[in-house]
Design an enzyme around this catalytic site. Structure first.
Site, PDB file in Angstrom:
ATOM      1  N   SER A  42      -4.217  23.299  -3.944  1.00 48.55           N
ATOM      2  CA  SER A  42      -3.812  21.856  -3.568  1.00 48.55           C
ATOM      3  C   SER A  42      -2.892  21.373  -4.840  1.00 48.55           C
ATOM      4  CB  SER A  42      -4.867  20.927  -3.296  1.00 48.55           C
ATOM      5  OG  SER A  42      -5.669  21.304  -2.165  1.00 48.55           O
ATOM      6  N   TYR A  43      -3.270  21.885  -6.089  1.00 48.51           N
ATOM      7  CA  TYR A  43      -2.564  21.568  -7.233  1.00 48.51           C
ATOM      8  C   TYR A  43      -0.955  21.833  -7.256  1.00 48.51           C
ATOM      9  CZ  TYR A  43      -1.386  20.937 -12.038  1.00 48.51           C
ATOM     10  OH  TYR A  43      -0.723  20.399 -13.260  1.00 48.51           O
ATOM     11  N   GLU A  44      -0.681  22.868  -6.333  1.00 53.81           N
ATOM     12  CA  GLU A  44       0.680  23.414  -6.239  1.00 53.81           C
ATOM     13  C   GLU A  44       1.302  22.655  -4.875  1.00 53.81           C
ATOM     14  OE1 GLU A  44      -1.870  25.899  -6.526  1.00 53.81           O
ATOM     15  OE2 GLU A  44      -0.993  25.658  -8.704  1.00 53.81           O
ATOM     16  N   ARG A  87     -13.896  16.706   8.825  1.00 54.07           N
ATOM     17  CA  ARG A  87     -12.635  15.976   8.988  1.00 54.07           C
ATOM     18  C   ARG A  87     -11.508  16.770   9.089  1.00 54.07           C
ATOM     19  NH1 ARG A  87     -16.614  13.971   6.111  1.00 54.07           N
ATOM     20  NH2 ARG A  87     -16.928  11.709   5.831  1.00 54.07           N
ATOM     21  N   TRP A 103      -6.014  27.506  -0.468  1.00 54.30           N
ATOM     22  CA  TRP A 103      -7.564  27.287  -0.694  1.00 54.30           C
ATOM     23  C   TRP A 103      -8.348  26.862   0.372  1.00 54.30           C
ATOM     24  CZ3 TRP A 103     -11.425  26.985  -4.561  1.00 54.30           C
ATOM     25  CH2 TRP A 103     -11.146  27.845  -5.805  1.00 54.30           C
ATOM     26  N   VAL A 135      -9.865  20.048  -1.211  1.00 52.90           N
ATOM     27  CA  VAL A 135     -10.463  20.188  -2.467  1.00 52.90           C
ATOM     28  C   VAL A 135     -12.018  19.890  -2.462  1.00 52.90           C
ATOM     29  CG1 VAL A 135     -10.279  19.653  -4.892  1.00 52.90           C
ATOM     30  CG2 VAL A 135      -8.384  19.443  -3.673  1.00 52.90           C
ATOM     31  N   GLU A 154     -18.943  23.125  -9.684  1.00 53.28           N
ATOM     32  CA  GLU A 154     -19.884  22.636 -10.774  1.00 53.28           C
ATOM     33  C   GLU A 154     -19.510  21.731 -12.028  1.00 53.28           C
ATOM     34  OE1 GLU A 154     -22.631  26.676 -10.294  1.00 53.28           O
ATOM     35  OE2 GLU A 154     -21.616  26.407 -11.959  1.00 53.28           O
ATOM     36  N   HIS A 198     -13.468  20.110 -12.768  1.00 52.78           N
ATOM     37  CA  HIS A 198     -12.230  20.756 -12.288  1.00 52.78           C
ATOM     38  C   HIS A 198     -11.743  19.859 -11.044  1.00 52.78           C
ATOM     39  CE1 HIS A 198      -9.270  24.206 -11.091  1.00 52.78           C
ATOM     40  NE2 HIS A 198      -8.814  23.614 -12.144  1.00 52.78           N
ATOM     41  N   PHE A 247       0.081  12.041   1.913  1.00 55.37           N
ATOM     42  CA  PHE A 247      -1.468  12.816   1.310  1.00 55.37           C
ATOM     43  C   PHE A 247      -2.326  13.087   2.322  1.00 55.37           C
ATOM     44  CE2 PHE A 247      -3.975  13.322  -2.524  1.00 55.37           C
ATOM     45  CZ  PHE A 247      -5.420  13.145  -2.141  1.00 55.37           C
TER      46      PHE A 247
HETATM   47  N1  LIG Z   1     -11.072  24.593  -6.257  1.00 52.61           N
HETATM   48  C1  LIG Z   1      -9.840  24.076  -5.464  1.00 52.61           C
HETATM   49  C2  LIG Z   1      -8.615  24.667  -5.709  1.00 52.61           C
HETATM   50  N2  LIG Z   1      -8.431  25.147  -7.034  1.00 52.61           N
HETATM   51  C3  LIG Z   1      -6.948  25.723  -7.367  1.00 52.61           C
HETATM   52  C4  LIG Z   1      -5.992  24.617  -7.771  1.00 52.61           C
HETATM   53  O1  LIG Z   1      -5.654  23.941  -6.767  1.00 52.61           O
HETATM   54  C5  LIG Z   1      -4.721  25.510  -8.297  1.00 52.61           C
HETATM   55  O2  LIG Z   1      -4.357  26.184  -7.261  1.00 52.61           O
HETATM   56  C6  LIG Z   1      -5.109  26.107  -9.558  1.00 52.61           C
HETATM   57  O3  LIG Z   1      -5.711  25.274 -10.519  1.00 52.61           O
HETATM   58  C7  LIG Z   1      -3.894  26.924 -10.235  1.00 52.61           C
HETATM   59  O4  LIG Z   1      -2.836  25.918 -10.463  1.00 52.61           O
HETATM   60  N3  LIG Z   1      -7.704  24.276  -5.107  1.00 52.61           N
HETATM   61  C8  LIG Z   1      -7.702  23.721  -3.720  1.00 52.61           C
HETATM   62  O5  LIG Z   1      -7.005  23.391  -3.032  1.00 52.61           O
HETATM   63  N4  LIG Z   1      -9.231  23.478  -3.260  1.00 52.61           N
HETATM   64  C9  LIG Z   1     -10.321  23.855  -4.455  1.00 52.61           C
HETATM   65  O6  LIG Z   1     -11.457  23.668  -3.862  1.00 52.61           O
HETATM   66  C1  LIG Z   2     -12.248  21.887  -7.172  1.00 57.88           C
HETATM   67  C2  LIG Z   2     -12.220  23.257  -7.742  1.00 57.88           C
HETATM   68  O1  LIG Z   2     -11.707  23.751  -8.614  1.00 57.88           O
HETATM   69  C3  LIG Z   2     -13.683  23.924  -7.920  1.00 57.88           C
HETATM   70  O2  LIG Z   2     -14.124  24.251  -6.603  1.00 57.88           O
HETATM   71  C4  LIG Z   2     -13.948  24.773  -8.764  1.00 57.88           C
HETATM   72  O3  LIG Z   2     -15.204  25.074  -8.968  1.00 57.88           O
HETATM   73  P1  LIG Z   2     -15.964  24.994 -10.521  1.00 57.88           P
HETATM   74  O4  LIG Z   2     -15.913  23.434 -10.751  1.00 57.88           O
HETATM   75  O5  LIG Z   2     -17.432  25.385 -10.108  1.00 57.88           O
HETATM   76  O6  LIG Z   2     -15.553  25.811 -11.434  1.00 57.88           O
END
Ligand SMILES: Nc1c(NC[C@H](O)[C@H](O)[C@H](O)CO)[nH]c(=O)[nH]c1=O
Ligand SMILES: CC(=O)[C@@H](O)COP(=O)(O)O
Length: 163
Positions: free
Chosen positions: A65-67, A136, A31, A90, A94, A97, A122
């Site tokens: 990033s969640y993974e 950054r 991502w 990340v 909106e 999440h 981290f």
């Molecule tokens: N919105 C962002 C995400 N979203 C995806 C999650 O990290 C994850 O892959 C999904 O929820 C399935 O488990 N990931 C980022 O690394 N950065 C973002 O801005």
């Molecule tokens: C951090 C996220 O998952 C985010 O980018 C997703 O966008 P949204 O909050 O507008 O669904």
């Protein structure tokens, strides 16, 4: 804002240990690849700069990033790494999440480090917008990937010294 007065990649104030004796895993999320690719470049370059051998650096890509937590756990349960670096970006959208991902990743990485008794670093940017992230990841505020790699070297050396 801490970064505004600091270059994340300026370690001239520190004595950084040699990375030569250690094995490093890097887990990087796909991502925001324009950012995470820069973080990976910074981390890899720093590890090599401080003496890490290419054969002792292993890169694993994960979707988001969640993974990163799962990726670090997979690396640590399968091979003996001296430190694992988690790199992600990340960016606030909106909805809430963003908050859930950032919290899950920070807590998850901590749990994996404690589970395996190994440093898991981290190196995840959590920003309001893309520009803050680019600043950054090799921009005006340095590179958090570089910072994460130096932290990994220092923690690997600290772990070895205190075994
Ligand atoms: N919105 C962002 C995400 N979203 C995806 C999650 O990290 C994850 O892959 C999904 O929820 C399935 O488990 N990931 C980022 O690394 N950065 C973002 O801005
Ligand atoms: C951090 C996220 O998952 C985010 O980018 C997703 O966008 P949204 O909050 O507008 O669904």
């Amino acid at each position: 804002m801490a970064s505004i007065n600091k270059n994340l990649s300026d370690f001239s104030h520190m004595e950084v240990a040699s990375a030569a004796p250690y094995r490093f895993g890097i887990v990087v999320s796909q991502w925001n690849a324009s950012v995470t690719g820069n973080l990976l470049d910074g981390a890899y370059t720093a590890l090599k700069q401080y003496g890490a051998l290419e054969e002792n650096i292993h890169v694993m890509q994960v979707p988001g990033s969640y993974e990163l937590t799962s990726g670090a756990d997979i690396l640590l349960r399968n091979q003996a790494w001296d430190a694992v670096i988690c790199l992600g970006c990340v960016i606030q959208g909106e909805t809430k999440h963003f908050d859930y991902i950032c919290s899950a990743v920070a807590n998850g990485i901590t749990q994996v480090a404690l589970k395996h008794n190994k440093p898991v670093i981290f190196g995840v940017l959590t920003t309001d917008d893309l520009q803050q992230a680019l600043d950054r990841a090799g921009g005006k505020h340095g590179n958090k990937g570089t910072e994460a790699a130096v932290t990994a070297i220092q923690m690997a050396a600290l772990s070895a010294k205190n075994q």
